[in-house]
Scaffold this active site. Structure first.
Site, short mmCIF file in Angstrom:
data_model
loop_
_atom_site.label_atom_id
_atom_site.label_comp_id
_atom_site.label_asym_id
_atom_site.label_seq_id
_atom_site.Cartn_x
_atom_site.Cartn_y
_atom_site.Cartn_z
N GLU A 133 -7.32 -34.82 -19.74
CA GLU A 133 -5.89 -34.86 -19.50
C GLU A 133 -5.60 -35.18 -18.03
O GLU A 133 -6.43 -34.94 -17.17
CB GLU A 133 -5.25 -33.51 -19.87
CG GLU A 133 -5.23 -33.24 -21.36
CD GLU A 133 -4.24 -34.12 -22.09
OE1 GLU A 133 -3.10 -33.69 -22.35
OE2 GLU A 133 -4.62 -35.27 -22.42
N HIS B 112 6.35 -9.97 -2.60
CA HIS B 112 7.40 -9.02 -2.23
C HIS B 112 6.94 -8.04 -1.15
O HIS B 112 7.78 -7.39 -0.52
CB HIS B 112 7.88 -8.27 -3.49
CG HIS B 112 8.80 -9.09 -4.33
ND1 HIS B 112 10.11 -8.76 -4.56
CD2 HIS B 112 8.60 -10.26 -4.99
CE1 HIS B 112 10.68 -9.67 -5.33
NE2 HIS B 112 9.77 -10.60 -5.60
#
Length: 662
Positions: free
Chosen positions: A288, A216
């Site tokens: 994984e 931002h």
């Protein structure tokens, strides 16, 4: 804050709070009227998707922590308690388990978007570096979480990965001892990993807050990679991008719900349904899917220290990417050579993942070394030189200039391709030396609309009681659970009462036994593992509660073993006490043939052939491993229909809201 211009809200309560603590004004400025480039494509959805995934992971993780036991003797059983006994525990656990994969999937696509559109270039260098730190925190959190179920792959994954630190001279062994809390992966390790796994997501939230704050400050990049020139180049974040993000959110949640309700263990490893055993190493230790590219780099190098350094360097080098890429042009749309090479680099990343899923031998070693070479060469050599030599295409004057609509379709297609390529890694497991093809069977419980055949499951329970229960336990089932296959309450009480179970001690402190109740667990045929081994020639008969989940292609695997007994070929030398089975790895199995034609007599008159008996016991074991499966699939259908409807509604609203802009 005294000089902050506060917004006025219609709600008096919000106004009262905001006048004293202007959080609503801040939200309005940062997420309401915040000017955002109006040419975002659906790639910009993935940051919001990652944020929502993080929130859901924290919420489900808190509920799981309420019932989890970080003890090596209790951890595996506590996970089964969550799955079977906690209200909607199976749903919470599967959302969390699959959420890890979804989190990495959206994050990798989010990173790809940053790479393709040059979101790491000035003035967003710090924004990019915070993103890399988020990735590192995610990996640490996911690794420690993977250890917690305390299955075989959890234990051995923890052993292998923590041992990597021993490669560092002098300090390496001390780091390993610190991580273990002793001299091997044990109870202190599990406690430390549980505490850190619970803590790390909140640290992650803090870094995500800094990431969003940096965004931002500098403003968002956009597909053209040019700066905002005028108010005509922007639209307020709300409602334009809140509605656009909502469309992507519905589609994303549909995919997540599909995994949770119809294929909850697709991205996992069957070995993790076997309790951790330090004395039995799995044939293949594979992490994984989201760790496989880095694992591929690690195993491509024969030297352990160099391999570990290269694995860590493959991530840490991303911190320097804003300075390694010397081109002044951000977006790959205007860099024709870079556009090709960034896809080559991403394909290299996927290739490393596929190599990491296979044994480090033969062609896979050669490929992993080639991929690893280009991975580093792209960052250290190609990008610095390309930025000096490449001639980019002319940039548009502003975002408001007409943009080809096909670019949106291309972006969505690219996102789908990247997601599919990432998914390929999880579907490319390491193969055994001898691949045994199992005969595929049709099961009532298979498929999206499949349900458990209750009559078959009841017959399967009869076979278990009369045949299998003589050797095999089912310690994660209670007699009351038999209601799930249609057994009447009176029958359940009678079945439980027919079994003698321990009932504590009497007044003299002596152990006593008595008839079982529906609340009791299935009685084990042996007092302990030592007795079980002594009565089975040293072999420990496995518990059958999770047998279907603990084997690849579980139902077909168990059926094939039960029906695969035959006479050994004359050319095969059998070991003493072993039996030939054409579907068992190595074809020699200690268990004698358990089922034959006429092994049991069915009360309902069903033919008692070997095929029927095997089918019935597999149906029962499938239900025992996944007692929630019918409820899970029915819930999944309702959730996906609802999300599909909401996706259509939000897409229609999105078109209406964006009509004036387009």
């Amino acid at each position: 804050m005294a000089g902050l211009h506060k917004s006025e809200f219609a709600n008096p309560v919000i106004n009262w709070v905001d006048s004293r603590l202007p959080i609503f004004t801040m939200m309005q400025k940062e997420y309401g009227v915040f000017p955002t480039p109006k040419n975002f494509n659906y790639f910009w959805n993935f940051g919001a998707l990652a944020m929502v995934t993080l929130v859901l992971m924290i919420v489900t993780g808190i509920f799981l922590a309420m019932n989890y036991q970080p003890n090596t003797e209790l951890a595996f059983g506590s996970v089964q308690h969550i799955m079977r006994d906690v209200n909607f525990g199976w749903l919470i656990r599967y959302v969390h388990q699959n959420g890890a994969s979804m989190f990495f999937m959206v994050t990798y696509i989010h990173i790809f978007r940053g790479l393709y559109y040059g979101s790491y270039k000035a003035p967003r260098e710090l924004l990019w570096m915070l993103g890399v730190i988020i990735l590192l925190l995610m990996m640490a959190t996911a690794f420690m979480g993977y250890v917690l179920p305390w299955g075989q792959m959890s234990y051995w994954g923890a052993t292998v990965i923590t041992n990597l630190f021993s490669a560092f001279p002098v300090v390496g062994p001390k780091i390993v001892t610190l991580l273990w809390g002793g001299f091997s992966v044990d109870n202190p390790t599990l406690n430390r990993f549980f505490a850190l796994h619970y803590l790390m997501p909140f640290v992650l939230v803090g870094v995500v807050f800094l990431h969003v704050a940096a965004l931002h400050i500098t403003g968002s990049n956009n597909p053209l990679g040019i700066d905002v020139k005028s108010p005509q180049d922007t639209v307020p974040f709300h409602p334009f991008y809140t509605i656009k993000d909502s469309v992507g959110m519905c589609v994303f949640l549909m995919i997540w719900a599909g995994f949770v309700c119809f294929a909850p263990n697709l991205l996992g490893d069957a070995n993790n349904f076997i309790p951790a055993n330090p004395l039995q190493t799995p044939a293949d230790i594979v992490p994984e899917w989201y760790f496989l590219p880095y694992y591929g780099i690690l195993r491509s190098v024969p030297n352990k220290l160099l391999g570990v350094c290269m694995m860590f360097a493959s991530i840490l080098l991303l911190l320097a990417l804003p300075w390694l890429d010397t081109s002044k042009v951000r977006s790959a749309r205007f860099r024709p050579i870079f556009r090709i090479l960034v896809f080559v680099w991403c394909a290299t990343f996927v290739g490393l993942g596929i190599c990491g899923a296979h044994k480090p031998e033969g062609i896979w070693v050669i490929l992993s070394r080639l991929f690893a070479f280009y991975y580093f060469a792209h960052l250290l050599v190609v990008l610095p030189i390309l930025g000096k030599l490449e001639r980019p295409l002319p940039l548009p004057e502003s975002i408001s200039n007409p943009v080809v609509r096909a670019a949106l379709a291309r972006s969505v297609a690219v996102a789908a391709i990247v997601a599919a390529l990432l998914g390929v890694q999880s579907l490319s497991p390491a193969h055994a030396e001898e691949e045994i093809v199992l005969p595929a069977q049709k099961w009532s419980f298979a498929g999206v609309f499949g349900t458990v055949d209750l009559a078959s499951a009841q017959r399967g329970f009869q076979i278990y009681s009369e045949v299998c229960a003589n050797c095999h336990s089912m310690k994660y089932l209670h007699y009351r659970d038999l209601a799930g296959i249609g057994v009447e309450p009176g029958q359940i009480k009678a079945i439980a009462a027919a079994v003698t179970v321990p009932q504590g001690t009497n007044d003299e402190g002596e152990a006593k036994e008595g008839p079982g109740t529906p609340a009791d667990q299935f009685r084990s045929p042996f007092a302990n593992d030592k007795q079980a081994r002594a009565r089975n020639n040293g072999a420990l008969p496995p518990d059958l509660s999770l047998m279907v989940n603990a084997r690849e292609d579980g139902a077909n695997h168990v059926y094939a073993i039960l029906t695969g007994y035959a006479d050994a070929p004359s050319t095969m030398k059998m070991q003493d006490g072993m039996n030939y089975n054409k579907y068992f790895p190595g074809h020699q199995i200690a268990m004698p043939q358990p089922l034959r034609d006429g092994q049991v007599t069915y009360a309902d008159g069903t033919p008692n052939t070997l095929d029927q008996e095997a089918r019935d016991v597999v149906t029962f074991l499938s239900w025992a491993a996944n007692p929630e499966q019918t409820e899970r699939k029915q819930l999944g259908i309702r959730v996906i229909l609802y999300l599909g409807f909401m996706a259509c509604v939000t897409y229609a609203l999105k078109r209406k809201i964006w009509a004036a802009v387009h």
